[in-house]
Design a protein around this motif. Structure first.
Motif, PDB file in Angstrom:
ATOM      1  N   ILE A 172     -17.753 -13.941 -52.498  1.00 39.02           N
ATOM      2  CA  ILE A 172     -17.521 -12.627 -51.917  1.00 39.02           C
ATOM      3  C   ILE A 172     -18.618 -12.406 -50.880  1.00 39.02           C
ATOM      4  N   ILE A 173     -18.247 -12.449 -49.630  1.00 40.97           N
ATOM      5  CA  ILE A 173     -19.219 -12.422 -48.541  1.00 40.97           C
ATOM      6  C   ILE A 173     -19.234 -11.020 -47.942  1.00 40.97           C
ATOM      7  N   ILE A 174     -20.439 -10.449 -47.818  1.00 43.98           N
ATOM      8  CA  ILE A 174     -20.598  -9.116 -47.239  1.00 43.98           C
ATOM      9  C   ILE A 174     -21.532  -9.230 -46.042  1.00 43.98           C
ATOM     10  N   GLY A 175     -20.987  -9.012 -44.850  1.00 39.56           N
ATOM     11  CA  GLY A 175     -21.772  -9.008 -43.623  1.00 39.56           C
ATOM     12  C   GLY A 175     -21.752  -7.641 -42.981  1.00 39.56           C
ATOM     13  N   GLU A 176     -22.126  -7.581 -41.693  1.00 42.76           N
ATOM     14  CA  GLU A 176     -22.188  -6.290 -41.007  1.00 42.76           C
ATOM     15  C   GLU A 176     -20.821  -5.632 -40.932  1.00 42.76           C
ATOM     16  N   ASP A 177     -19.800  -6.409 -40.558  1.00 41.55           N
ATOM     17  CA  ASP A 177     -18.457  -5.836 -40.427  1.00 41.55           C
ATOM     18  C   ASP A 177     -17.939  -5.350 -41.775  1.00 41.55           C
ATOM     19  N   GLU A 216     -27.254  -5.887 -46.152  1.00 41.78           N
ATOM     20  CA  GLU A 216     -26.104  -5.891 -47.056  1.00 41.78           C
ATOM     21  C   GLU A 216     -26.500  -6.041 -48.537  1.00 41.78           C
ATOM     22  N   ARG A 217     -27.777  -6.176 -48.801  1.00 38.03           N
ATOM     23  CA  ARG A 217     -28.213  -6.461 -50.169  1.00 38.03           C
ATOM     24  C   ARG A 217     -27.870  -5.338 -51.139  1.00 38.03           C
ATOM     25  N   ASP A 218     -28.081  -4.081 -50.723  1.00 35.06           N
ATOM     26  CA  ASP A 218     -27.800  -2.977 -51.638  1.00 35.06           C
ATOM     27  C   ASP A 218     -26.330  -2.940 -52.011  1.00 35.06           C
ATOM     28  N   ARG A 219     -25.443  -3.146 -51.004  1.00 36.65           N
ATOM     29  CA  ARG A 219     -24.008  -3.150 -51.299  1.00 36.65           C
ATOM     30  C   ARG A 219     -23.670  -4.315 -52.245  1.00 36.65           C
ATOM     31  N   ALA A 220     -24.259  -5.474 -52.009  1.00 38.84           N
ATOM     32  CA  ALA A 220     -23.998  -6.646 -52.845  1.00 38.84           C
ATOM     33  C   ALA A 220     -24.479  -6.400 -54.281  1.00 38.84           C
ATOM     34  N   LEU A 221     -25.653  -5.788 -54.413  1.00 36.93           N
ATOM     35  CA  LEU A 221     -26.190  -5.520 -55.742  1.00 36.93           C
ATOM     36  C   LEU A 221     -25.296  -4.541 -56.504  1.00 36.93           C
ATOM     37  N   ALA A 222     -24.842  -3.480 -55.835  1.00 34.57           N
ATOM     38  CA  ALA A 222     -23.974  -2.493 -56.484  1.00 34.57           C
ATOM     39  C   ALA A 222     -22.636  -3.121 -56.868  1.00 34.57           C
ATOM     40  N   VAL A 268     -17.815 -15.745 -60.008  1.00 35.05           N
ATOM     41  CA  VAL A 268     -17.685 -15.543 -58.569  1.00 35.05           C
ATOM     42  C   VAL A 268     -19.094 -15.333 -58.027  1.00 35.05           C
ATOM     43  N   ALA A 269     -19.292 -15.679 -56.764  1.00 34.55           N
ATOM     44  CA  ALA A 269     -20.607 -15.534 -56.146  1.00 34.55           C
ATOM     45  C   ALA A 269     -20.556 -14.410 -55.122  1.00 34.55           C
ATOM     46  N   VAL A 270     -21.475 -13.469 -55.239  1.00 30.56           N
ATOM     47  CA  VAL A 270     -21.590 -12.391 -54.260  1.00 30.56           C
ATOM     48  C   VAL A 270     -22.698 -12.756 -53.289  1.00 30.56           C
ATOM     49  N   ILE A 271     -22.354 -12.810 -51.989  1.00 32.43           N
ATOM     50  CA  ILE A 271     -23.286 -13.311 -50.985  1.00 32.43           C
ATOM     51  C   ILE A 271     -23.474 -12.272 -49.879  1.00 32.43           C
ATOM     52  N   PRO A 272     -24.616 -11.600 -49.853  1.00 31.89           N
ATOM     53  CA  PRO A 272     -24.933 -10.741 -48.710  1.00 31.89           C
ATOM     54  C   PRO A 272     -25.437 -11.605 -47.560  1.00 31.89           C
ATOM     55  N   VAL A 273     -24.911 -11.363 -46.375  1.00 30.90           N
ATOM     56  CA  VAL A 273     -25.291 -12.209 -45.231  1.00 30.90           C
ATOM     57  C   VAL A 273     -26.722 -11.925 -44.792  1.00 30.90           C
ATOM     58  N   GLY A 274     -27.136 -10.674 -44.867  1.00 27.98           N
ATOM     59  CA  GLY A 274     -28.480 -10.324 -44.435  1.00 27.98           C
ATOM     60  C   GLY A 274     -29.093  -9.261 -45.317  1.00 27.98           C
ATOM     61  N   ALA A 275     -30.301  -8.816 -44.920  1.00 33.29           N
ATOM     62  CA  ALA A 275     -31.026  -7.850 -45.749  1.00 33.29           C
ATOM     63  C   ALA A 275     -30.302  -6.519 -45.836  1.00 33.29           C
ATOM     64  N   ALA A 313     -26.326 -14.229 -55.027  1.00 33.49           N
ATOM     65  CA  ALA A 313     -27.142 -15.143 -54.231  1.00 33.49           C
ATOM     66  C   ALA A 313     -28.432 -14.440 -53.825  1.00 33.49           C
ATOM     67  N   TYR A 314     -29.564 -15.011 -54.223  1.00 38.82           N
ATOM     68  CA  TYR A 314     -30.838 -14.337 -54.016  1.00 38.82           C
ATOM     69  C   TYR A 314     -31.418 -14.532 -52.619  1.00 38.82           C
ATOM     70  N   ARG A 315     -31.307 -15.740 -52.076  1.00 39.91           N
ATOM     71  CA  ARG A 315     -32.000 -16.039 -50.826  1.00 39.91           C
ATOM     72  C   ARG A 315     -31.272 -17.132 -50.056  1.00 39.91           C
ATOM     73  N   GLY A 316     -31.743 -17.360 -48.812  1.00 41.17           N
ATOM     74  CA  GLY A 316     -31.177 -18.414 -47.978  1.00 41.17           C
ATOM     75  C   GLY A 316     -30.127 -17.886 -47.020  1.00 41.17           C
TER      76      GLY A 316
END
Length: 413
Positions: free
Chosen positions: A376-381, A334-340, A325-332, A355-358
């Motif tokens: 798995i997409i993690i954005g502001e909401d 959300e990165r900590d939540r995505a990493l955890a 599965v791919a974990v994708i933080p939408v912005g900077a 997903a590292y970048r882009g």
């Protein structure tokens, strides 16, 4: 600028080839473990004399193929061309004589300066088993059955056949060698240059000659089986009876030999027609005189080696690895939540690509390229209410789920 590339006869193991290589090793360990074999790892570098004394000064490996050199300390060393001599050296130098019987398994790279061809490289890899301290035919039976079992486990047994022969004891071989030399001397002028040298130093190795003219001469040569004494015939009969009892099918090949004096009794090869000239995939035999030749105590031994590259070439396509599965933080933010989340899922046994970048579009394209089953997409909401958007990358359907529900769903799916 010089183009960087692997040395001739070597290559990188990547992708599917690396996966097939690892599969052979993993199945080897699994099957051999059921037979009570324990792992040993010997050095890639040994003193050159370890192989000169065991393989023979006139063997092709020693005279043509060994990678030997003098190191900075003035010692002549050799990169390992085969396993058995190193295992025997480890037995002697480790003082393991009080622990017999011993059953070893090993795997790793070997080095020989050969003409590269399909299934035959200058750096190649072998799996290997050795049984020390067992003089009975049961030792021969067990290692042959192990090899057959491994080929069945790899689902390639139907592509191979087992060839079997008896080299007899020292008395039998001495009688045969005299008769063979007498015969070959009458054809000496027609033998290949290599075989003429062997005629003086190691005549039985001529039986393994690949020269076409030598092979024609050998068609009328005396057969070793006609010189086996009673003890040798009885030993071979017991090996064959054991294989028959277990349903192991074999063919007798009277030209199958091992040319060195410490080899005796059983010699065998599992061969295939699927790899061209490189037909042997597993080969072995009994070597009761080896350890004594090296200066150790008289210790019987029997074993075999198999070429990992050749075995891997025979494999059917392997099952695909589990899709991640791919974990994708939408912005900077959300990165900590995505990493955890990535860390937690991996510890729960779920393959995850982070997903590292882009931007979101590029990261989703990368997920599809990796054959991920879901994103798995993690954005502001999602960050705000401890949730994520779970998108099925096969159907495109997506839904919002809590992180607690996500973990349960992914671990159970």
């Amino acid at each position: 600028m010089t183009t960087l590339r692997p040395l001739r006869g070597t290559h990188d193991l990547l992708g599917e080839e690396a996966r097939r290589h690892r599969y052979v090793i993993d199945r080897f360990h699994a099957v051999a473990g059921r037979y009570g074999f324990a792992e040993i790892s010997t050095p890639i570098l040994e003193y050159a004399d370890v192989f000169r004394r065991t393989l023979g000064e006139t063997s092709d490996v020693v005279t043509k193929e060994m990678y030997s050199f003098e190191d900075r300390g003035g010692d002549e060393v050799t990169m390992r061309p085969e396993y058995t001599a190193g295992v025997a050296r480890a037995f002697i130098s480790g003082g393991l004589g009080q622990q017999l019987p011993l059953k070893f398994l090993c795997h790793g790279p070997m080095f020989r300066y050969e003409r590269p061809q399909k299934g035959r490289l200058r750096q190649f890899h072998q799996i290997d088993v050795e049984v020390l301290g067992v003089a009975e035919p049961l030792g021969d039976i067990e290692v042959i059955v192990l090899a057959a079992h491994l080929l069945e486990d790899l689902s390639i047994a139907e592509q191979t056949r087992l060839e079997l022969n008896s080299l007899g004891d020292k008395e039998s071989r001495a009688s045969y060698r005299k008769s063979l030399v007498d015969y070959l001397l009458s054809h000496a002028d027609a033998l290949s240059p290599t075989s003429r040298v062997r005629l003086e130093r190691n005549p039985m190795r001529i039986l393994d000659s690949k020269d076409e003219n030598d092979r024609r001469i050998l068609q009328d040569a005396p057969l070793l089986e006609d010189y086996l004494n009673g003890a040798s015939l009885d030993f071979f009969a017991q090996v064959r009876a054991g294989l028959d009892r277990l349903g192991i099918v074999y063919q007798i090949n009277q030209r199958l030999v091992r040319g060195l004096d410490y080899y005796g009794h059983t010699a065998f090869e599992f061969t295939t027609d699927a790899l061209g000239a490189q037909g042997a995939v597993i080969a072995g035999g009994r070597y009761d005189g080896l350890i004594e030749t090296m200066g150790g105590p008289p210790t019987p031994g029997v074993g075999w080696a198999g070429g990992i590259e050749r075995l891997a070439l025979l494999l059917s396509p392997l099952p695909s690895p589990p899709r991640p599965v791919a974990v994708i933080p939408v912005g900077a933010a959300e990165r900590d939540r995505a990493l955890a989340l990535t860390h937690e899922l991996r510890h729960a046994g779920v393959p995850v690509e982070l997903a590292y970048r882009g931007n979101l579009s590029k990261r989703l394209k990368r997920a599809n390229k990796l054959n991920a089953r879901a994103a798995i997409i993690i954005g502001e909401d999602e960050l705000r209410d401890t949730s994520c958007t779970l998108r099925d990358l096969d159907t495109g359907v997506e839904r919002r789920v809590s992180l607690t529900e996500l973990k349960v769903q992914l671990v159970e799916s």
